[in-house]
Design a protein around this motif. Structure first.
Motif, PDB file in Angstrom:
ATOM      1  N   LYS A   1      26.759  36.296  47.961  1.00  0.00           N
ATOM      2  CA  LYS A   1      27.063  35.933  46.578  1.00  0.00           C
ATOM      3  C   LYS A   1      28.445  35.274  46.495  1.00  0.00           C
ATOM      4  N   THR A   2      28.658  34.573  45.375  1.00  0.00           N
ATOM      5  CA  THR A   2      30.007  34.137  45.034  1.00  0.00           C
ATOM      6  C   THR A   2      30.680  35.323  44.355  1.00  0.00           C
ATOM      7  N   VAL A   3      31.769  35.825  44.945  1.00  0.00           N
ATOM      8  CA  VAL A   3      32.378  37.069  44.467  1.00  0.00           C
ATOM      9  C   VAL A   3      33.795  36.791  43.986  1.00  0.00           C
ATOM     10  N   ILE A   4      34.083  37.237  42.764  1.00  0.00           N
ATOM     11  CA  ILE A   4      35.439  37.158  42.211  1.00  0.00           C
ATOM     12  C   ILE A   4      35.902  38.583  41.947  1.00  0.00           C
ATOM     13  N   VAL A   5      37.028  38.956  42.542  1.00  0.00           N
ATOM     14  CA  VAL A   5      37.565  40.302  42.377  1.00  0.00           C
ATOM     15  C   VAL A   5      38.884  40.224  41.616  1.00  0.00           C
ATOM     16  N   ILE A   6      38.971  40.934  40.493  1.00  0.00           N
ATOM     17  CA  ILE A   6      40.259  41.093  39.825  1.00  0.00           C
ATOM     18  C   ILE A   6      40.932  42.290  40.490  1.00  0.00           C
ATOM     19  N   ALA A   7      41.983  42.032  41.237  1.00  0.00           N
ATOM     20  CA  ALA A   7      42.569  43.070  42.091  1.00  0.00           C
ATOM     21  C   ALA A   7      43.848  43.633  41.495  1.00  0.00           C
ATOM     22  N   HIS A   8      43.936  44.940  41.509  1.00  0.00           N
ATOM     23  CA  HIS A   8      45.162  45.632  41.120  1.00  0.00           C
ATOM     24  C   HIS A   8      45.797  46.274  42.358  1.00  0.00           C
ATOM     25  N   ARG A   9      44.954  46.879  43.185  1.00  0.00           N
ATOM     26  CA  ARG A   9      45.438  47.429  44.461  1.00  0.00           C
ATOM     27  C   ARG A   9      45.213  46.365  45.536  1.00  0.00           C
ATOM     28  N   LEU A  10      46.298  45.770  46.012  1.00  0.00           N
ATOM     29  CA  LEU A  10      46.192  44.636  46.930  1.00  0.00           C
ATOM     30  C   LEU A  10      45.574  45.022  48.268  1.00  0.00           C
ATOM     31  N   SER A  11      45.668  46.291  48.632  1.00  0.00           N
ATOM     32  CA  SER A  11      45.100  46.723  49.914  1.00  0.00           C
ATOM     33  C   SER A  11      43.588  46.555  49.943  1.00  0.00           C
ATOM     34  N   THR A  12      42.945  46.533  48.769  1.00  0.00           N
ATOM     35  CA  THR A  12      41.481  46.437  48.724  1.00  0.00           C
ATOM     36  C   THR A  12      40.981  45.011  48.920  1.00  0.00           C
ATOM     37  N   ILE A  13      41.873  44.016  48.851  1.00  0.00           N
ATOM     38  CA  ILE A  13      41.400  42.624  48.953  1.00  0.00           C
ATOM     39  C   ILE A  13      42.067  41.896  50.138  1.00  0.00           C
ATOM     40  N   ALA A  14      42.572  42.655  51.082  1.00  0.00           N
ATOM     41  CA  ALA A  14      43.235  42.032  52.236  1.00  0.00           C
ATOM     42  C   ALA A  14      42.272  41.163  53.032  1.00  0.00           C
ATOM     43  N   GLY A  15      40.967  41.484  52.986  1.00  0.00           N
ATOM     44  CA  GLY A  15      39.981  40.708  53.741  1.00  0.00           C
ATOM     45  C   GLY A  15      39.330  39.605  52.953  1.00  0.00           C
ATOM     46  N   ALA A  16      39.817  39.289  51.748  1.00  0.00           N
ATOM     47  CA  ALA A  16      39.207  38.251  50.919  1.00  0.00           C
ATOM     48  C   ALA A  16      39.345  36.887  51.575  1.00  0.00           C
ATOM     49  N   ASP A  17      38.352  36.023  51.372  1.00  0.00           N
ATOM     50  CA  ASP A  17      38.401  34.664  51.923  1.00  0.00           C
ATOM     51  C   ASP A  17      39.517  33.855  51.274  1.00  0.00           C
ATOM     52  N   GLN A  18      39.830  34.174  50.022  1.00  0.00           N
ATOM     53  CA  GLN A  18      40.867  33.433  49.305  1.00  0.00           C
ATOM     54  C   GLN A  18      41.485  34.355  48.261  1.00  0.00           C
ATOM     55  N   ILE A  19      42.801  34.257  48.115  1.00  0.00           N
ATOM     56  CA  ILE A  19      43.502  35.027  47.094  1.00  0.00           C
ATOM     57  C   ILE A  19      44.235  34.050  46.179  1.00  0.00           C
ATOM     58  N   LEU A  20      43.979  34.184  44.872  1.00  0.00           N
ATOM     59  CA  LEU A  20      44.661  33.361  43.868  1.00  0.00           C
ATOM     60  C   LEU A  20      45.721  34.220  43.193  1.00  0.00           C
ATOM     61  N   VAL A  21      46.961  33.757  43.205  1.00  0.00           N
ATOM     62  CA  VAL A  21      48.056  34.491  42.562  1.00  0.00           C
ATOM     63  C   VAL A  21      48.368  33.808  41.232  1.00  0.00           C
ATOM     64  N   ILE A  22      48.161  34.561  40.153  1.00  0.00           N
ATOM     65  CA  ILE A  22      48.348  34.025  38.800  1.00  0.00           C
ATOM     66  C   ILE A  22      49.583  34.662  38.176  1.00  0.00           C
ATOM     67  N   ASP A  23      50.388  33.840  37.522  1.00  0.00           N
ATOM     68  CA  ASP A  23      51.553  34.366  36.815  1.00  0.00           C
ATOM     69  C   ASP A  23      51.815  33.490  35.602  1.00  0.00           C
ATOM     70  N   ASN A  24      51.971  34.130  34.445  1.00  0.00           N
ATOM     71  CA  ASN A  24      52.280  33.419  33.203  1.00  0.00           C
ATOM     72  C   ASN A  24      51.265  32.311  32.917  1.00  0.00           C
ATOM     73  N   GLY A  25      49.968  32.615  33.195  1.00  0.00           N
ATOM     74  CA  GLY A  25      48.901  31.670  32.872  1.00  0.00           C
ATOM     75  C   GLY A  25      48.773  30.505  33.821  1.00  0.00           C
ATOM     76  N   GLN A  26      49.427  30.547  34.981  1.00  0.00           N
ATOM     77  CA  GLN A  26      49.362  29.431  35.928  1.00  0.00           C
ATOM     78  C   GLN A  26      49.083  29.932  37.337  1.00  0.00           C
ATOM     79  N   LEU A  27      48.414  29.100  38.112  1.00  0.00           N
ATOM     80  CA  LEU A  27      48.201  29.400  39.531  1.00  0.00           C
ATOM     81  C   LEU A  27      49.482  29.029  40.280  1.00  0.00           C
ATOM     82  N   ILE A  28      50.088  30.034  40.941  1.00  0.00           N
ATOM     83  CA  ILE A  28      51.343  29.735  41.620  1.00  0.00           C
ATOM     84  C   ILE A  28      51.212  29.811  43.138  1.00  0.00           C
ATOM     85  N   GLU A  29      50.184  30.520  43.635  1.00  0.00           N
ATOM     86  CA  GLU A  29      49.979  30.610  45.084  1.00  0.00           C
ATOM     87  C   GLU A  29      48.492  30.749  45.388  1.00  0.00           C
TER      88      GLU A  29
END
Length: 589
Positions: free
Chosen positions: A531-559
């Protein structure tokens, strides 16, 4: 249409009544015609009193003429009765029940298609009132109030016209006295519209506060806020009480003024009539009949003044229903399309929530590859949830575009978009239904076998079998009879049964104990396969194996990157990671 100083006219109320009646508008008009006939006959009945009395007071008594007038009166009364019977058929027949059902059905359909952003702006109590009391207020007043209005207008008109042929001076007296009720009516309507608007708002807010209070009672008990200190609820109750007191006082004042008007009318007619009888220009039967007629005319007039606020109840109730009904759905741009693949792209998306000034997303451009896991991280309020909401078309962005499989979601119908997504929230909502029906909500046509298969894949089957009625056990309000881990696995079973191509996970294990987390994680592994999976992560340890991590801050993609590459950048993600590592070292000293 209505404010403190502006109320709906009878013409506007009639138009509103036809809109409310809908397919039964012809029956509504038919009812009004029968009311008109009934109250015309009522006016003629009152005039017949003069004929009877004039015949009996003759010297010698004209018994034959009296019987003719009595016969005419009997005919008028009979026609009046039959006309009222057919007029009330609209109130007590199938029409009102059918109109009420159709209006609730339309409201229910509108709630299913209303943009979720608009729906979220309503309080629970407001929507509950819209589906229940506002519908009843709109419909129930139609026939009753319409009949009373026709009575107080048409019957006096017939009497005045007939009185012209008996004694024109009494007709003129009636024409002068009757309009005195208009200022009373206007005063009552102006105060009523203000009162009903305030009462509706206060009761709606109170209903929402009561629901919130009941749902949060466990928390309130732990903070000793269950009594007067439950501030907003207590203040809401006091506010409703004060409004009710003011309403009762205003009603008493209106009733006293109406009674004074009736007494004034009778006194004026009695004095004038006595003077004319004394100088020989009027007969005793005429003055006696007129006093009887006026006393009968004033009774419905007084009653109508007392309940004229029903017009405002109907108009205000329908205005709230209409506001929901006229909420425009999100438009599907032609030609309509379907997505053939399930990657998601945001192109310079800007979005501001209704009533907010600050943008939730600012020129946000992201790419979420299909059949891969993308994690979305960032501080609270950064825009993570907004991203997942917009891809499910919670609302349309004010600028930019969102594509699923290369197709703008505005070209995909809302129902089709909803079929693409399965969501597992951190806080699970289950309906007070059986477990099998809660799971089957994901696919209404699913067989019992398919439901059990999904439950087994979600690691639910074992604990469900141990319940008193197995899959037919009711879960209680909001699933309260189950543990957090059990509710979470049922929600995953629901998602597995739906078999949607895109899965959104809102940190579903964040609030679970270790044992429940392991069971839920196993169920999630089954859910997200291919499936196409999108995870809203609060505990970063749970998404260490994600194919891609999007870092959002103040409504913008920063990393953007993998866990390893983002740590190497020593940017925002690195700071979040370090903050969580330091948090784990915290202990009670």
């Amino acid at each position: 249409m209505s404010s403190v100083n502006n109320y709906a006219t009878f013409k506007e109320t009639y138009k509103t009544g036809k809109i409310i009646a809908g397919n039964h508008a012809k029956n509504f008009n038919r009812s009004l015609l029968f009311y008109a006939l009934a109250y015309t006959m009522q006016g003629l009945t009152y005039l017949s009193i003069y004929g009877v009395m004039a015949s009996l007071f003759r010297t010698p008594v004209d018994a034959g003429r009296a019987w003719i007038w009595l016969g005419a009166m009997a005919v008028f009364v009979l026609i009046n009765g039959f006309a009222r019977w057919f007029a009330h058929d609209f109130d007590y027949g199938d029409a009102v029940a059918d109109i009420t059902h159709n209006m609730r059905a339309k409201l229910g359909k509108k709630l299913r298609t209303m943009p979720l952003e608009v729906l979220g702006n309503y309080k629970t109590g407001e929507l509950n009132a819209g589906l229940s009391s506002n519908v009843d207020e709109s419909v129930m007043m139609l026939g009753m109030v319409s009949g009373m209005f026709i009575e107080i207008v048409l019957t006096p008109m017939v009497v005045v016209i007939g009185m012209l042929f008996i004694d024109w001076r009494m007709a003129v007296l009636l024409v002068v006295i009757m309009p005195l009720v208009i200022p009373l009516y206007r005063r009552k309507r102006k105060s009523s519209i203000h009162e009903k608007t305030q009462n509706a708002q206060a009761n709606s807010a109170l209903e929402s506060d009561i629901i919130e209070y009941i749902q949060g009672l466990a928390v309130l008990r732990t903070t000793n806020q269950t009594g007067k200190n439950a501030g907003r609820l207590y203040n809401g109750i006091i506010h409703v009480r004060d409004l009710q007191r003011a309403s009762i006082l205003d009603s008493i004042v209106s009733m006293v003024m109406a009674d004074m008007l009736i007494l004034f009318a009778l006194v004026v007619i009695a004095i004038s009539g006595s003077f004319w009888v004394g100088n020989g220009t009027m007969s005793i039967p005429a003055i006696a009949a007129l006093l009887i007629i006026v006393s009968r005319l004033m009774e419905p007039l007084s009653l109508f003044l007392a309940i004229s606020s029903a017009l405002d109840i109907m108009n205000a109730g329908f205005a709230r229903v209409k506001a929901v009904m006229e909420t425009p759905p999100l438009k599907t741009v032609s030609p309509p399309k379907k997505a053939q693949r399930f990657d998601i792209v945001f192109n310079n998306v800007e979005f501001t929530y209704h009533g907010q000034k600050e943008k939730a997303l600012k020129k946000c451009t992201i790419t979420i590859p299909g059949q891969a896991m993308t994690a979305v991280v960032g501080p609270s309020g950064s825009g993570k949830t907004t991203i997942t909401r917009l891809m499910m078309r919670y609302a349309d962005p004010q600028a930019g575009s969102i594509m699923i499989g290369g197709t703008d979601i505005r070209q995909i119908s809302q129902k089709e978009v909803e079929s693409y997504f399965a969501v597992v929230f951190q806080d699970v909502y289950l309906f007070d239904e059986t477990i099998i029906e809660n799971i089957r909500m994901a696919k209404s046509g699913a067989t019992d076998g398919q439901v059990i298969q999904a439950a087994t894949a979600a690691c639910c089957h074992e604990f469900i079998k141990r319940l008193p009625d197995g899959y037919h056990t009711r879960v209680g309000d909001i699933g309260g009879s189950l543990s957090g881990g059990e509710r979470q696995r049922i929600s995953i079973a629901r998602a597995i049964l739906k078999d949607a191509p895109i899965i959104i996970l809102d940190e579903p294990t964040a609030a679970l104990d270790t044992e429940s987390e392991l069971a839920v994680q196993k169920a999630i592994d089954t859910l997200v396969r291919d499936k196409t999976v999108i995870v809203i992560a609060h505990r970063l340890s749970t998404i260490a194996g994600a194919d891609q991590i999007l870092v959002i801050d103040n409504g913008q993609l920063i990393e953007t990157g993998t866990h390893t590459s983002l740590l190497e950048k020593h940017g925002k993600y690195y700071a979040l990671w370090q903050a969580q590592l330091n948090g784990k070292k915290w202990n009670i000293g």
